[in-house]
Design an enzyme around this catalytic site. Sequence first.
Site, PDB file in Angstrom:
ATOM      1  N   LYS A 187      21.557  34.859  31.087  1.00  0.00           N
ATOM      2  CA  LYS A 187      21.767  33.889  32.163  1.00  0.00           C
ATOM      3  C   LYS A 187      20.441  33.428  32.762  1.00  0.00           C
ATOM      4  CE  LYS A 187      26.106  33.839  31.383  1.00  0.00           C
ATOM      5  NZ  LYS A 187      27.172  34.714  31.795  1.00  0.00           N
TER       6      LYS A 187
HETATM    7  C1  LIG Z   1      28.577  35.312  31.542  1.00  0.00           C
HETATM    8  C2  LIG Z   1      29.831  34.754  32.109  1.00  0.00           C
HETATM    9  C3  LIG Z   1      30.721  35.526  32.858  1.00  0.00           C
HETATM   10  C4  LIG Z   1      30.607  37.001  32.993  1.00  0.00           C
HETATM   11  O1  LIG Z   1      29.396  37.413  33.477  1.00  0.00           O
HETATM   12  P1  LIG Z   1      29.048  38.981  33.397  1.00  0.00           P
HETATM   13  O2  LIG Z   1      27.949  39.139  34.382  1.00  0.00           O
HETATM   14  O3  LIG Z   1      28.616  39.224  31.973  1.00  0.00           O
HETATM   15  O4  LIG Z   1      30.266  39.729  33.737  1.00  0.00           O
HETATM   16  C5  LIG Z   1      31.797  34.912  33.459  1.00  0.00           C
HETATM   17  N1  LIG Z   1      32.017  33.604  33.292  1.00  0.00           N
HETATM   18  C6  LIG Z   1      31.204  32.826  32.560  1.00  0.00           C
HETATM   19  C7  LIG Z   1      31.513  31.369  32.439  1.00  0.00           C
HETATM   20  C8  LIG Z   1      30.098  33.381  31.918  1.00  0.00           C
HETATM   21  O5  LIG Z   1      29.313  32.616  31.156  1.00  0.00           O
END
Ligand SMILES: *Cc1c(COP(=O)(O)O)cnc(C)c1O
Length: 389
Positions: A187
Site C-alpha cells: 500500500k
Molecule cells: C489491501 C486491501 C484491504 C485489506 O487490507 P489489509 O490491511 O491487508 O487487511 C481491504 N480492501 C482493499 C480494497 C484492499 O486493497
Amino acid sequence: MSKPFLPFALPEIGDDEIAEVVDTLRSGWITTGPKARRFEQDFAAFLGDAQLHAIAVNSATAGLHLALEALGIGPGDEVITTTHTFTATAEVVRYLGADVKLVDIDAATLNIDPAAVEAAIGARTKAIVPVHYGGLAADMPRLLDIARRHGLKVVEDAAHALPATSRGALVGTLASDAAVFSFYATKTVATGEGGMLVTRDAALAARARVMRLHGMSRDAFDRYTAEVPSWYYEIVAPGFKYNLTDIAAALGIHQLKKARAFQQRRAAIAARYDRAFAALPLVLPPQPPAGDTHAWHLYALRLADAALAGGLTRDRFIERLFAQGIGASVHYIPLHLHPYWRDRYRLVPALFPASQHAYERLVSLPIYTRMGDADVERVIAAVRGALAG
Ligand SMILES: *Cc1c(COP(=O)(O)O)cnc(C)c1O
C-alpha cells in the site's frame, strides 16, 4: 545481459524507519505501546481534524470488522458494497453474520455506482461500504446523500486512499461513520501489516478500542476510583486480537511523514504513463476532478477494443509484460466470479456488466516510489512491445 525483473510493487523503507524499529526493539516494548499511540496521534494530525479518533489496528480488514461491529451490524442485516474489490471489503460483513449485497461499478471511474447502490437498498440494508478504487475517491457526496436519505451507515474502505481527497477534503475526514486505511506491504504507506480506523463518532471509537483487544475495559473501574491498579481490567465482550505492534507503528510513524512526497512521486509516474500511452489503444485510468488528489495506489489501465481486435487478450498482454521482465497484476478478479461469493448469492456476470467488462481488460502496471525514471521508461517500452506483439 537482460535487466533484472521489475516487481509489481515494493515498499520504500528508509533509514528513519529502520532506526525507529531498532529503537523499539532496544526499548523492551515491542507490542502496542507508546509508538502505536504516537502513530495514532500523528495520523489524526496528518488528517488535520482534531475531532477525529484514530485507532491503530493490525490490518485494514480488522479495522473494517471493528467499524461494522461497533455500528451494530449483525445477523439479518445487509451491507452494500462493490463487486470490484478485494474480498476483505466484504468478508468482514460475513464475520458478523450479516449478508453482503454486491453492486456494479461506474464504468468510467471503476468506483461503486451510486445509482446501483440506491437500487439495491432493501428493508434489511444497514450500511454502505464504498472503496476508493486505486486511490480515486468514490462519489462520496452522492453516496452520503443516499445514506442520509435511507438512514444507512457508511464505512469507507480507504485501503487505497492515503492520501486522496473528495471535493478538496481528505478521505478520512469526510462525513461518513468511519474510514479504514491499510498499511499492508504494497500500500501507499506500508508497515508490513497494519491499518488505521478513523471516526468522529466517540461511541464507535470507544467500542472499537475495547474490541481491538479482547473486549478488555478499565472504564468501569475508572468510574469508581482515581487510582486504577495496573493489573486490573474487566472483560466486557468477546473481543478480538487486532492491536498494532510498536514495531509496525515505528515504521508507520516515518512512512506517514513521507506520505505526501510518496504521493507526488506516484502522481508523476502516472502522468508520465498517461503521456506515453495517450495514442495507444488503451483506456487510461480516470483523472480525479480538478483540484482533487488521487493517491495513485494503482495505475490500472484497460485494453481498448482496438487492442483486442487482433486477437490479443489481457492474459496474453500480461504474459508479454512478464516476458520483458515487468511485473503486472489485475485489480480485481471481481467478487462475483469467486466461488464463495458466486455460490452463496447465486451471482452471474450479467448482474455486473461494468465490472465484468473492465475485469476482462484490466492490467495494473508497477507504480511505486522506488521506481526510477529508467524503470518507468522500461514499463512504457514493454507496454508498447506487448501491444505490438
Ligand atoms: C489491501 C486491501 C484491504 C485489506 O487490507 P489489509 O490491511 O491487508 O487487511 C481491504 N480492501 C482493499 C480494497 C484492499 O486493497
